[in-house]
Write a protein that holds these residues in place. Structure first.
Motif, PDB file in Angstrom:
ATOM      1  N   PHE A  70      86.419 -21.865  21.504  1.00  0.00           N
ATOM      2  CA  PHE A  70      87.048 -22.446  22.715  1.00  0.00           C
ATOM      3  C   PHE A  70      88.247 -23.710  22.301  1.00  0.00           C
ATOM      4  CE2 PHE A  70      84.152 -19.882  24.578  1.00  0.00           C
ATOM      5  CZ  PHE A  70      84.747 -19.615  25.730  1.00  0.00           C
ATOM      6  N   SER A  71      89.424 -24.055  23.102  1.00  0.00           N
ATOM      7  CA  SER A  71      90.131 -24.956  22.751  1.00  0.00           C
ATOM      8  C   SER A  71      89.618 -26.225  23.176  1.00  0.00           C
ATOM      9  CB  SER A  71      91.406 -24.781  23.411  1.00  0.00           C
ATOM     10  OG  SER A  71      91.493 -24.681  24.731  1.00  0.00           O
ATOM     11  N   GLN A  72      90.325 -27.315  22.671  1.00  0.00           N
ATOM     12  CA  GLN A  72      90.089 -28.668  23.142  1.00  0.00           C
ATOM     13  C   GLN A  72      91.582 -29.441  23.100  1.00  0.00           C
ATOM     14  OE1 GLN A  72      87.337 -31.072  20.930  1.00  0.00           O
ATOM     15  NE2 GLN A  72      85.657 -29.945  21.569  1.00  0.00           N
ATOM     16  N   HIS A  73      91.623 -29.966  24.510  1.00  0.00           N
ATOM     17  CA  HIS A  73      92.810 -30.586  24.915  1.00  0.00           C
ATOM     18  C   HIS A  73      92.459 -32.039  25.158  1.00  0.00           C
ATOM     19  CE1 HIS A  73      94.411 -26.651  25.736  1.00  0.00           C
ATOM     20  NE2 HIS A  73      95.505 -27.253  26.022  1.00  0.00           N
ATOM     21  N   HIS A  74      92.982 -33.133  24.408  1.00  0.00           N
ATOM     22  CA  HIS A  74      92.498 -34.473  24.397  1.00  0.00           C
ATOM     23  C   HIS A  74      93.991 -35.235  24.670  1.00  0.00           C
ATOM     24  CE1 HIS A  74      88.776 -34.253  22.231  1.00  0.00           C
ATOM     25  NE2 HIS A  74      89.422 -33.176  21.842  1.00  0.00           N
ATOM     26  N   ILE A  75      93.847 -36.031  25.870  1.00  0.00           N
ATOM     27  CA  ILE A  75      95.012 -36.708  26.441  1.00  0.00           C
ATOM     28  C   ILE A  75      94.788 -38.345  25.731  1.00  0.00           C
ATOM     29  CG2 ILE A  75      95.404 -35.575  28.120  1.00  0.00           C
ATOM     30  CD1 ILE A  75      94.268 -37.346  30.101  1.00  0.00           C
ATOM     31  N   THR A  76      95.540 -39.050  25.480  1.00  0.00           N
ATOM     32  CA  THR A  76      95.609 -40.158  24.768  1.00  0.00           C
ATOM     33  C   THR A  76      96.480 -41.111  25.728  1.00  0.00           C
ATOM     34  OG1 THR A  76      97.430 -39.777  23.157  1.00  0.00           O
ATOM     35  CG2 THR A  76      95.211 -39.248  22.376  1.00  0.00           C
ATOM     36  N   ASN A  77      97.633 -41.551  25.154  1.00  0.00           N
ATOM     37  CA  ASN A  77      98.388 -42.616  25.923  1.00  0.00           C
ATOM     38  C   ASN A  77      98.885 -41.832  27.206  1.00  0.00           C
ATOM     39  OD1 ASN A  77      98.030 -43.862  23.319  1.00  0.00           O
ATOM     40  ND2 ASN A  77     100.327 -43.742  22.813  1.00  0.00           N
ATOM     41  N   VAL A  78      98.925 -42.495  28.405  1.00  0.00           N
ATOM     42  CA  VAL A  78      99.285 -42.325  29.419  1.00  0.00           C
ATOM     43  C   VAL A  78     100.189 -43.191  30.141  1.00  0.00           C
ATOM     44  CG1 VAL A  78      98.771 -41.389  31.893  1.00  0.00           C
ATOM     45  CG2 VAL A  78      97.409 -40.696  30.012  1.00  0.00           C
TER      46      VAL A  78
END
Length: 182
Positions: A70-78
């Motif tokens: 499975f994939s992993q999506h990580h958000i950082t700077n918003v």
């Protein structure tokens, strides 16, 4: 200084971004679609047609085929440029994405390749959020890719993962039971 309404908007927008990531990683089309308004458009920098939320969610689920990883999506700077009075926000979200890629998916690296690889990408989502009927969601998304690596072979470790702790898609992942209080 932020007002309570501005703080609330920031938190709601971040919640939508995180819900989108979870939907992608769990291959849950309803969760992905819930991040968008139904009339939204999703535009990708790579060679993918512009899509409605439903079209994008279906393409996401179909695109991974039967891959066990499975994939992993990580958000950082918003970065959120918020106009409370107008009910709009322009948002730039940096992201790191790890996708399994193999010949059994529509995201094939090379037709002659029989192995599974890991695609790692860094990019940014340029979103127009709108508040409609008191709810913030994505009205328009442009997904940019700043860099990508496709040359990392993967070695699944499924044989060593304890029963019940293996990641899964819609409904099968242990996180579904976790959030239902099981």
């Amino acid at each position: 200084m932020y007002t309570i309404e501005e703080i609330s908007a920031h938190l709601e927008i971040r919640d939508v971004l995180q819900r989108y990531c979870r939907g992608c990683d769990r291959r849950d089309p309803e969760l992905v679609k819930s991040a968008y308004f139904p009339d939204a458009v999703d535009i990708r920098a790579y060679d993918a047609p512009d899509a409605t939320p439903a079209e994008f969610a279906r393409r996401l689920v179909d695109g991974f085929g039967d891959l066990p990883e499975f994939s992993q999506h990580h958000i950082t700077n918003v970065i959120i440029d918020l106009d409370i009075e107008a009910g709009v926000a322009n948002v730039e979200t940096y992201n790191l994405v790890m996708h399994p890629v193999g010949p059994q998916t529509s995201l094939v690296l090379k037709p002659e390749d029989s192995g599974t690889h890991l695609r790692i990408m860094g990019g940014r989502a340029l979103d127009r959020f709108e508040r409609r009927d008191g709810e913030w969601r994505i009205a328009r998304r442009v997904m940019l890719i700043d860099w990508s690596r496709d040359d990392l072979p993967g070695n699944p470790v499924w044989a060593t993962i304890k029963q019940g702790l293996r990641p899964g898609g819609l409904g099968a992942d242990p996180s579904y039971a976790h959030f239902q209080g099981a």
